[in-house]
Design an enzyme around this catalytic site. Structure first.
Site, PDB file in Angstrom:
ATOM      1  N   ARG A  86       0.855  -1.193   0.000  1.00  0.00           N
ATOM      2  CA  ARG A  86       0.000   0.000   0.000  1.00  0.00           C
ATOM      3  C   ARG A  86       0.888   1.238   0.000  1.00  0.00           C
ATOM      4  NH1 ARG A  86      -3.099   3.019   4.764  1.00  0.00           N
ATOM      5  NH2 ARG A  86      -3.867   4.640   3.388  1.00  0.00           N
ATOM      6  N   HIS A 130      -3.280  10.744   0.424  1.00  0.00           N
ATOM      7  CA  HIS A 130      -2.848  10.541   1.808  1.00  0.00           C
ATOM      8  C   HIS A 130      -2.274  11.873   2.313  1.00  0.00           C
ATOM      9  CE1 HIS A 130      -1.253   7.304   4.790  1.00  0.00           C
ATOM     10  NE2 HIS A 130      -0.997   8.472   5.344  1.00  0.00           N
ATOM     11  N   GLU A 175      -7.630   8.272   6.093  1.00  0.00           N
ATOM     12  CA  GLU A 175      -7.943   8.940   7.358  1.00  0.00           C
ATOM     13  C   GLU A 175      -8.434  10.377   7.204  1.00  0.00           C
ATOM     14  OE1 GLU A 175      -4.703   8.541  10.135  1.00  0.00           O
ATOM     15  OE2 GLU A 175      -4.845   6.377  10.179  1.00  0.00           O
ATOM     16  N   ASN A 295      -7.512   1.527   9.900  1.00  0.00           N
ATOM     17  CA  ASN A 295      -6.196   1.841  10.473  1.00  0.00           C
ATOM     18  C   ASN A 295      -6.388   1.905  11.986  1.00  0.00           C
ATOM     19  OD1 ASN A 295      -5.565   2.275   7.787  1.00  0.00           O
ATOM     20  ND2 ASN A 295      -5.085   4.447   8.013  1.00  0.00           N
ATOM     21  N   TYR A 297      -4.395   2.206  15.838  1.00  0.00           N
ATOM     22  CA  TYR A 297      -3.182   2.388  16.652  1.00  0.00           C
ATOM     23  C   TYR A 297      -3.436   2.238  18.153  1.00  0.00           C
ATOM     24  CZ  TYR A 297      -0.830   3.481  12.385  1.00  0.00           C
ATOM     25  OH  TYR A 297      -0.299   3.368  11.130  1.00  0.00           O
ATOM     26  N   GLU A 368      -3.615  -0.271   8.159  1.00  0.00           N
ATOM     27  CA  GLU A 368      -2.445   0.217   8.905  1.00  0.00           C
ATOM     28  C   GLU A 368      -2.506  -0.293  10.334  1.00  0.00           C
ATOM     29  OE1 GLU A 368      -1.670   4.465   9.135  1.00  0.00           O
ATOM     30  OE2 GLU A 368      -2.110   4.691   6.999  1.00  0.00           O
TER      31      GLU A 368
HETATM   32  C1  FCB Z   1      -1.551   7.227  10.630  1.00  0.00           C
HETATM   33  C2  FCB Z   1      -1.196   7.776   9.246  1.00  0.00           C
HETATM   34  C3  FCB Z   1       0.137   7.297   8.745  1.00  0.00           C
HETATM   35  C4  FCB Z   1       1.185   7.216   9.829  1.00  0.00           C
HETATM   36  C5  FCB Z   1       0.663   6.484  11.041  1.00  0.00           C
HETATM   37  C6  FCB Z   1       1.658   6.327  12.149  1.00  0.00           C
HETATM   38  O1  FCB Z   1      -2.477   8.056  11.248  1.00  0.00           O
HETATM   39  O2  FCB Z   1      -2.167   7.394   8.315  1.00  0.00           O
HETATM   40  O3  FCB Z   1       0.527   8.119   7.683  1.00  0.00           O
HETATM   41  O4  FCB Z   1       1.676   8.457  10.125  1.00  0.00           O
HETATM   42  O5  FCB Z   1      -0.477   7.131  11.521  1.00  0.00           O
END
Ligand code: FCB
Length: 456
Positions: A86, A130, A175, A295, A297, A368
């Site tokens: 990607r 992006h 995002e 995505n 985190y 992600e």
């Molecule tokens: C996400 C973004 C990506 C990267 C990660 C750590 O929010 O999409 O570009 O910076 O965080």
């Protein structure tokens, strides 16, 4: 490039046959060559020049020079057995002022990149946008202007016309929530507008751009089309009704404002009247997708602001006073070097929540997931992080979520937006002085995970 001795890992997570393993990057974070071969300026070029905008005053002018080193990078990505790569297009590299005249040299770069991926047996899964909007479009209103949505659809057509014979899988935008919140509501990402709730039109226009791009890509014969949305569980800090309400507002603004129109064709009721919706927009935005990219985190914990309490430094950005919510620290046994809470269960939770909320949820790809750990090569903490999150995906699959792929953020250490180069998310280390690439232990581990699958 120095090669580590082969190692073997046991007890690796095993997925249903056909599950796709990938690596992800984005243009501004890796390409560099910010003004080469006819590329126009993007909002990130402009923003990074603003004093104090980026840690240590860094910028993406050279980044990790992927523009010139893409062949080596593709070789590293492919050597792990990676199924999907990607990446994103730099809009101002292809259309320097955002619309009109195509920059042939820019388009040629992506042509070469796609060919080298295919020659190495890796499926390209590009993202149209992006976050690096052409500066000329920002000057004309950026995402506050409806014209920008139509401009993105034109970019989609240019790219699909040139690459559509070889690229079959497309992601529209990355995002939209983060660009709206950090870039338009706050000032921590480009374009740094700081409009508070005045940023809401930027949300709608990105969503409209998504819908228009889906239509353009399908018209150009795209086989599969999806989007990459950031999602995370939002918990209230206590059972107090005020905290629960604050958490609900935050979840609506960061999660459901973006996924509701795509996956159920309507904005959350509390926000509906605040968005510049024209007749037919929601039909476009909710056109069926082949996959929904998530995505993930870390989760977020929210309370109703307590007067006089200092909320600084909880999120990567500070929420200005006067907002009806305040993020508080998520209890976590471990944090990444970026300070993000390591909570693999949050990934299972958000995937199952999406499944429950949206009867029309298509196949899901985790587009992600990853962590900033700064150790150069022996990155056992990254291996543990990725292993735990892959198992969280397996739990979601067992709970009935149709997850078909998982992409690590990121293939290579790169420019982490406002945090600059300190934060390192890569499976491949990049030396800041020489830009030399070195495979980390996690790269070797990821290769073993892919090799351990029933059929690839
Ligand atoms: C996400 C973004 C990506 C990267 C990660 C750590 O929010 O999409 O570009 O910076 O965080």
């Amino acid at each position: 490039m120095s090669e580590l001795p082969a190692r073997s890992w046991t007890g690796l997570p095993v997925f249903p046959p056909g599950f796709r393993f990938g690596m992800a990057t984005s243009a501004y974070q890796i390409e560099g060559a910010f003004d080469s071969d006819g590329k126009g300026p993007s909002i990130w070029d402009t923003f990074a020049a603003r004093p104090g905008a980026i840690r240590h005053g860094e910028d993406g002018r050279v980044a990790i020079d992927h523009y010139h080193r893409y062949a080596e990078d593709v070789a590293h990505i492919a050597a792990a057995g990676t199924h999907d790569y990607r990446f994103s297009f730099s809009w101002p590299r292809v259309l320097p002022t955002g619309t009109g005249q195509v920059n042939k040299a820019g388009l040629d770069f992506y042509d070469r990149l796609v060919d080298s991926l295919l020659a190495a047996g890796v499926r390209p899964v590009p993202t149209l946008y992006h976050w690096d909007l052409p500066q000329a479009l920002e000057d004309a209103g950026g995402w506050l202007s409806r014209d920008t949505s139509y401009a993105l659809a034109d970019l989609a057509t240019v790219l699909a016309d040139r690459l559509g014979d070889r690229v079959h899988d497309w992601i529209t935008l990355n995002e939209m929530s983060v660009q709206t919140l950090y870039g338009y509501a706050l000032t921590s990402h480009a374009p740094g507008r700081g409009l508070g709730f005045g940023a809401l039109p930027a949300a709608h226009h990105q969503l409209l751009a998504h819908g228009l791009a889906v239509r353009a890509l399908r018209a150009a014969g795209a086989a599969t089309v999806g989007v990459a949305a950031q999602h995370f569980p939002v918990a209230a800090a206590s059972e107090d009704p005020a905290d629960r309400e604050a958490a609900e507002i935050f979840a609506t603004l960061t999660n459901w404002l973006f996924s509701d129109p795509i996956l159920r064709g309507a904005y959350p009721e509390s926000l509906a009247g605040l968005l510049p919706v024209h007749d037919g927009d929601l039909e476009l935005i909710s056109a069926p997708l082949d996959f929904y990219g998530v995505n993930y985190y870390e989760p977020t914990r929210i309370e109703a602001p307590r007067p006089g309490k200092d909320y600084g430094g909880v999120l990567e950005v500070d929420i200005p006073e006067g907002m009806p919510f305040s993020p508080v620290p998520v209890p976590a046994v471990e944090r990444t070097d970026f300070g993000w809470a390591v909570v693999p269960d949050g990934l299972t939770e958000i995937l199952t929540t999406l499944r429950k909320r949206y009867p029309a949820l298509p196949q899901v790809v985790v587009t992600e997931n990853g962590a900033s750990f700064r150790e150069p090569v022996h990155d056992a903490r990254r291996i543990a992080y990725l292993d735990a999150h892959l198992r969280a995906v397996l739990s979601a699959i067992s709970a009935g979520v149709d997850v078909r792929g998982y992409y690590v953020w990121s293939a290579l250490d790169n420019f982490e937006w406002a945090a600059g180069y300190d934060e390192r998310f890569g499976l491949i280390h990049v030396d800041r002085e020489t830009l030399a690439r070195t495979r980390k232990d996690s790269w070797h581990w990821f290769r073993s995970v892919i090799a351990a699958q029933p059929s690839s």
